[in-house]
Design a protein around this motif. Structure first.
Motif, PDB file in Angstrom:
ATOM      1  N   HIS A   8       0.811  -1.215   0.000  1.00  0.00           N
ATOM      2  CA  HIS A   8       0.000   0.000   0.000  1.00  0.00           C
ATOM      3  C   HIS A   8       0.846   1.267   0.000  1.00  0.00           C
ATOM      4  O   HIS A   8       1.636   1.484   0.920  1.00  0.00           O
ATOM      5  N   PHE A   9       0.682   2.047  -1.044  1.00  0.00           N
ATOM      6  CA  PHE A   9       1.181   3.421  -1.096  1.00  0.00           C
ATOM      7  C   PHE A   9       0.018   4.277  -1.565  1.00  0.00           C
ATOM      8  O   PHE A   9      -0.681   3.917  -2.518  1.00  0.00           O
TER       9      PHE A   9
ATOM     10  N   GLU B  65       6.780   7.878   3.223  1.00  0.00           N
ATOM     11  CA  GLU B  65       6.722   7.205   1.928  1.00  0.00           C
ATOM     12  C   GLU B  65       8.096   6.748   1.423  1.00  0.00           C
ATOM     13  O   GLU B  65       8.278   5.578   1.048  1.00  0.00           O
TER      14      GLU B  65
ATOM     15  N   ALA C 135       1.037  -0.059  -5.551  1.00  0.00           N
ATOM     16  CA  ALA C 135       0.515   1.038  -4.725  1.00  0.00           C
ATOM     17  C   ALA C 135      -0.991   0.813  -4.573  1.00  0.00           C
ATOM     18  O   ALA C 135      -1.795   1.523  -5.163  1.00  0.00           O
TER      19      ALA C 135
ATOM     20  N   ALA D 247      -1.455   8.242  -8.173  1.00  0.00           N
ATOM     21  CA  ALA D 247      -0.728   6.996  -8.412  1.00  0.00           C
ATOM     22  C   ALA D 247       0.147   7.081  -9.652  1.00  0.00           C
ATOM     23  O   ALA D 247       1.239   6.501  -9.697  1.00  0.00           O
TER      24      ALA D 247
ATOM     25  N   PHE E 268       3.178   8.871  -8.541  1.00  0.00           N
ATOM     26  CA  PHE E 268       4.000   7.994  -7.706  1.00  0.00           C
ATOM     27  C   PHE E 268       4.768   6.995  -8.565  1.00  0.00           C
ATOM     28  O   PHE E 268       5.954   6.733  -8.326  1.00  0.00           O
TER      29      PHE E 268
ATOM     30  N   CYS F 218       7.784   0.514  -8.726  1.00  0.00           N
ATOM     31  CA  CYS F 218       6.371   0.311  -8.415  1.00  0.00           C
ATOM     32  C   CYS F 218       5.608   0.022  -9.705  1.00  0.00           C
ATOM     33  O   CYS F 218       5.726   0.765 -10.681  1.00  0.00           O
TER      34      CYS F 218
END
Length: 321
Positions: A54-55, A88, A105, A122, A125, A132
């Protein structure tokens, strides 16, 4: 004037204690990273691929942690300390020290109007975090088909759906076109659809069976092995070739005390060894990351099964990582 700052002597005496605590924490973290690396090294793997981490935006993640701290209803009222409550960048660094070559994520909306915003976050990210797998999400709302297409065109490689938190019927008409888009694009969806740790109105195998009846080529990855309806979701995986299962929290001491995996079902899980993927729920786990790996190892399903679960199946599904 009242000055509550410590005197120089007091400050000096406090400093070594703080340094000692930080040093012990760093040593413990280094030991765990070394053990994780030894685990996959013994299997002859280049590292791990974890499909369930989980991010999400920090403010939202903090809200999630507050929910766990408060033992909210969806946690089943369980004490659930967060083992990796870090910023993070440090959380990503922890996974890299473990040798996790690719992670996700996993983020999810709990109401309409959130999904597109989360997908935008996302995408950013993923750009700043090359290891990721670009993750996106969805919710049953007008326009869902459009923003699912947009996320795929922007490079999303995996989606997250959370039936329990979102409290929606995955077989409802609003999601039907979005599932069709995802099936056509062959983009996997990690979906929390089992009734653990607390059941919801639309959790369980029934709604997912209805989705698959319409979209048999949809690549669903059932989170937590479908806990606690393990055998029902095994049955769906045996029926539909594109169904996969992730190991998130399964077989750990924490989960086995609550919803143990039926040992009679292990041969069926072994037979599906090419469609079981490593998931952890990092950082939202109440035990060390290493424990998930050891929990899988102690099933004694063999090194070939472990290699497939911990790396090879995901590498085949997602391609180069």
């Amino acid at each position: 004037m009242n000055d509550h700052r410590p005197a120089p002597a007091e400050a000096a005496s406090a400093s070594p204690a703080v340094s000692s605590s930080a040093r012990r924490s760093a040593e413990k973290a280094a030991e765990e990273a070394a053990e994780v690396r030894r685990f996959w090294g013994r299997l002859g793997l280049p590292g791990l691929i974890d499909v369930h981490t989980h991010f999400m935006p920090e403010r939202l993640l903090n809200k999630v942690w507050e929910y766990f701290d408060a033992r909210g209803p969806l946690t089943g009222g369980l004490a659930w300390p967060i083992s990796y409550r870090q910023q993070e960048a440090e959380r990503a660094a922890v996974l890299r020290r473990f040798g996790v070559r690719a992670f996700t994520a996993m983020l999810y909306p709990h109401k309409p109007g959130m999904a597109r915003w989360l997908n935008d976050w996302a995408a950013g990210f993923a750009r700043r975090t090359p290891d990721c797998l670009h993750t996106a999400t969805l919710f049953p709302e007008p326009g869902v088909e459009t923003y699912v297409r947009e996320a795929i065109e922007a490079g999303a490689r995996v989606f997250k759906a959370h039936v329990q938190v979102g409290a929606y019927d995955p077989a409802g008409e609003l999601l039907r076109p979005a599932w069709g888009v995802l099936a056509e694009a062959r983009v996997p969806v990690v979906i929390h659809c089992g009734s653990g740790p607390a059941p919801g109105k639309h959790t369980g195998p029934g709604p997912i069976a209805r989705v698959l009846a319409r979209h048999p080529r949809l690549r669903l990855i059932v989170a937590h092995l479908g806990m606690p309806e393990y055998e029902d979701f095994l049955g769906l995986a045996e029926r539909y070739r594109e169904i996969r299962l992730d190991t998130t929290m399964a077989f750990t001491d924490f989960t086995e005390a609550l919803t143990p995996y039926p040992r009679r079902a292990l041969p069926r899980l072994a037979a599906l060894g090419d469609r079981v993927l490593l998931g952890s729920d990092f950082p939202n786990i109440p035990y060390p990351y290493l424990h998930q790996l050891r929990a899988l190892e102690r099933l004694d399903l063999g090194e070939e099964w472990l290699r497939a679960v911990c790396h090879d199946n995901a590498a085949e599904l997602f391609g180069p990582v």
